[in-house]
Scaffold this motif. Sequence first.
Motif, PDB file in Angstrom:
ATOM      1  N   TYR A 109      39.910  45.534  46.798  1.00  0.00           N
ATOM      2  CA  TYR A 109      40.423  44.219  47.780  1.00  0.00           C
ATOM      3  C   TYR A 109      39.831  43.299  46.989  1.00  0.00           C
ATOM      4  CZ  TYR A 109      40.904  41.024  51.892  1.00  0.00           C
ATOM      5  OH  TYR A 109      41.083  40.016  52.690  1.00  0.00           O
ATOM      6  N   CYS A 110      40.624  42.618  46.085  1.00  0.00           N
ATOM      7  CA  CYS A 110      40.357  41.493  45.129  1.00  0.00           C
ATOM      8  C   CYS A 110      40.555  39.973  45.642  1.00  0.00           C
ATOM      9  CB  CYS A 110      40.875  41.605  43.695  1.00  0.00           C
ATOM     10  SG  CYS A 110      40.611  43.374  43.082  1.00  0.00           S
ATOM     11  N   GLU A 111      39.506  39.456  45.668  1.00  0.00           N
ATOM     12  CA  GLU A 111      39.706  37.974  46.237  1.00  0.00           C
ATOM     13  C   GLU A 111      40.439  37.014  45.279  1.00  0.00           C
ATOM     14  OE1 GLU A 111      36.397  36.780  48.368  1.00  0.00           O
ATOM     15  OE2 GLU A 111      36.719  38.515  49.980  1.00  0.00           O
ATOM     16  N   ASN A 112      40.827  37.338  44.116  1.00  0.00           N
ATOM     17  CA  ASN A 112      42.076  36.422  43.525  1.00  0.00           C
ATOM     18  C   ASN A 112      42.620  37.468  42.360  1.00  0.00           C
ATOM     19  OD1 ASN A 112      40.152  36.394  41.582  1.00  0.00           O
ATOM     20  ND2 ASN A 112      40.827  34.241  40.743  1.00  0.00           N
ATOM     21  N   ASP A 113      43.660  36.981  41.709  1.00  0.00           N
ATOM     22  CA  ASP A 113      44.215  37.702  40.792  1.00  0.00           C
ATOM     23  C   ASP A 113      43.488  38.193  39.556  1.00  0.00           C
ATOM     24  OD1 ASP A 113      47.395  36.147  41.114  1.00  0.00           O
ATOM     25  OD2 ASP A 113      46.469  37.645  42.269  1.00  0.00           O
ATOM     26  N   ASN A 114      42.762  36.966  39.132  1.00  0.00           N
ATOM     27  CA  ASN A 114      41.976  37.151  37.792  1.00  0.00           C
ATOM     28  C   ASN A 114      40.818  38.521  37.944  1.00  0.00           C
ATOM     29  OD1 ASN A 114      42.963  34.364  38.009  1.00  0.00           O
ATOM     30  ND2 ASN A 114      42.558  34.857  35.919  1.00  0.00           N
ATOM     31  N   GLU A 115      40.405  38.552  39.247  1.00  0.00           N
ATOM     32  CA  GLU A 115      39.416  39.692  39.520  1.00  0.00           C
ATOM     33  C   GLU A 115      40.300  40.991  39.518  1.00  0.00           C
ATOM     34  OE1 GLU A 115      37.536  38.898  43.365  1.00  0.00           O
ATOM     35  OE2 GLU A 115      36.334  37.644  42.532  1.00  0.00           O
ATOM     36  N   ALA A 116      41.556  40.973  40.012  1.00  0.00           N
ATOM     37  CA  ALA A 116      42.410  42.295  40.065  1.00  0.00           C
ATOM     38  C   ALA A 116      42.437  42.692  38.525  1.00  0.00           C
ATOM     39  CB  ALA A 116      43.495  41.974  40.517  1.00  0.00           C
ATOM     40  N   PHE A 117      42.625  41.514  37.793  1.00  0.00           N
ATOM     41  CA  PHE A 117      43.110  42.011  36.301  1.00  0.00           C
ATOM     42  C   PHE A 117      41.857  42.736  35.800  1.00  0.00           C
ATOM     43  CE2 PHE A 117      45.528  37.746  35.980  1.00  0.00           C
ATOM     44  CZ  PHE A 117      46.574  38.289  36.985  1.00  0.00           C
ATOM     45  N   GLY A 118      40.548  42.396  36.006  1.00  0.00           N
ATOM     46  CA  GLY A 118      39.282  42.935  35.620  1.00  0.00           C
ATOM     47  C   GLY A 118      38.869  44.028  36.161  1.00  0.00           C
ATOM     48  N   ALA A 119      39.030  44.190  37.376  1.00  0.00           N
ATOM     49  CA  ALA A 119      39.020  45.375  38.114  1.00  0.00           C
ATOM     50  C   ALA A 119      39.963  46.625  37.603  1.00  0.00           C
ATOM     51  CB  ALA A 119      39.145  45.347  39.678  1.00  0.00           C
TER      52      ALA A 119
ATOM     53  N   GLU B  45      33.176  43.331  34.574  1.00  0.00           N
ATOM     54  CA  GLU B  45      31.528  43.950  34.668  1.00  0.00           C
ATOM     55  C   GLU B  45      31.309  44.545  35.823  1.00  0.00           C
ATOM     56  OE1 GLU B  45      31.288  43.154  30.944  1.00  0.00           O
ATOM     57  OE2 GLU B  45      29.739  44.114  32.086  1.00  0.00           O
ATOM     58  N   GLU B  46      31.203  43.850  36.833  1.00  0.00           N
ATOM     59  CA  GLU B  46      30.910  44.317  38.038  1.00  0.00           C
ATOM     60  C   GLU B  46      31.462  45.565  38.729  1.00  0.00           C
ATOM     61  OE1 GLU B  46      28.062  41.694  39.105  1.00  0.00           O
ATOM     62  OE2 GLU B  46      28.654  43.097  40.723  1.00  0.00           O
ATOM     63  N   MET B  47      32.795  45.793  38.376  1.00  0.00           N
ATOM     64  CA  MET B  47      33.488  47.211  38.759  1.00  0.00           C
ATOM     65  C   MET B  47      33.064  48.084  37.856  1.00  0.00           C
ATOM     66  SD  MET B  47      35.538  48.953  40.558  1.00  0.00           S
ATOM     67  CE  MET B  47      36.466  48.085  41.592  1.00  0.00           C
ATOM     68  N   ARG B  48      32.845  47.802  36.552  1.00  0.00           N
ATOM     69  CA  ARG B  48      32.571  49.017  35.539  1.00  0.00           C
ATOM     70  C   ARG B  48      31.259  49.401  35.857  1.00  0.00           C
ATOM     71  NH1 ARG B  48      31.745  47.655  29.094  1.00  0.00           N
ATOM     72  NH2 ARG B  48      29.937  46.641  30.001  1.00  0.00           N
TER      73      ARG B  48
END
Length: 351
Positions: free
Chosen positions: A251-261, A232-235
């Motif tokens: 720079y994603c502070e964990n993997d699940n954030e990287a998946f979303g980004a 949501e935040e990246m979109r």
Amino acid sequence: MRGRFAAACLGLALGLAACAPQPGRSDSQPQEELIVVGMSQVGAESDWRVANTESMLAVFQEENGYRLLFEDARQRQDNQIASIRKFIQQQVDYIVLMPIQETGWDSVLQEAKEAKIPVILVDRTVQVEDEELYAVHIGSDFAREGQLAVDWLKEYLDQRRQAAEEAQPSEQIPSEAAAAEPQPVQVVHLQGTLGSTAQLGRTAALEQAVQEEGWNLLAQLDGGFTRAKAYEEMREFLAQSPAGTPIDVVYCENDNEAFGAIQALEEAGYRCDAQTGVIVVSFDATRHALELCLEGKIALAVECNPLLGPLTEQAIRQLEAGEPLQRHQYVEEGYFTPQTVTPQLIQERPY
Ligand code: GZL
Ligand code: ZN
């Protein structure tokens, strides 16, 4: 120590209707022999967290001599504080706390101390006036994880710049723009749960590098360590930015954030690729992240070890035996790149 919980249970039972004997109780150790552990877990926000919980449940079993009272705080500190107060009333032998954030623990940990119940901190840590409020902290050195990431990033960006300059045909007369100072590195930062040790350590390293290297921090977004929020935040950020805004690093502070980004970036037409596209940096190095790393979609996967059950159990054994134990225990962690990750390595990973 152990008898306390049984006595509390008995007292409760005498007060109420006789507490029904547990149907089909195995012939495991009698009730009073079990070490009773009250455990407050942050939630189930990420693959890392699920692996961390599994590691705990695998160790704190009756046949290993434990009765585990496990509570999931669903990402709320007030739920964790309520659980700790319940464990105190139940007179558990030990409290194991995975603290969602660093502050706000002094009073409830003081209550545990007055009840003479040792507290073991796992994963993230707490900031309290008196370090005696907990017996041991077992977790990661998040500042070191962040430093690993930014040191690698500085090196990698230099290499990529040099490769680009060498690739430029020498006979081409650089235009004024090209000859001028190269564009600063454009960085989007997806932070984890604000105020958690993991977020504080990983953020500090990036912010220092941004200062030192003159990188341009396009945005700092709260990804909450979840795929959904990061997406949501990246979109949102991309929708509000001019089309094709140059982004060099996410720079994603964990993997699940990287998946979303990555999903949001690709939907907006960006290519996430270590060599030729957006450089995605991520923390945890869970299996799916390593699969994306193998593809080059994640350029750097910094390891963060969730398998803390055995170390936690060992600390309880030492406390039971009255042995002195190291107050801060950190687990070994490395990192992976598309050059170092392999299919069989992914196969062998336990999480
Ligand atoms: C790190 C842990 C973090 C993970 C996230 O030890 O606290 O919380 O990096 C998890 O995946 O949500
Ligand atoms: Zn200390």
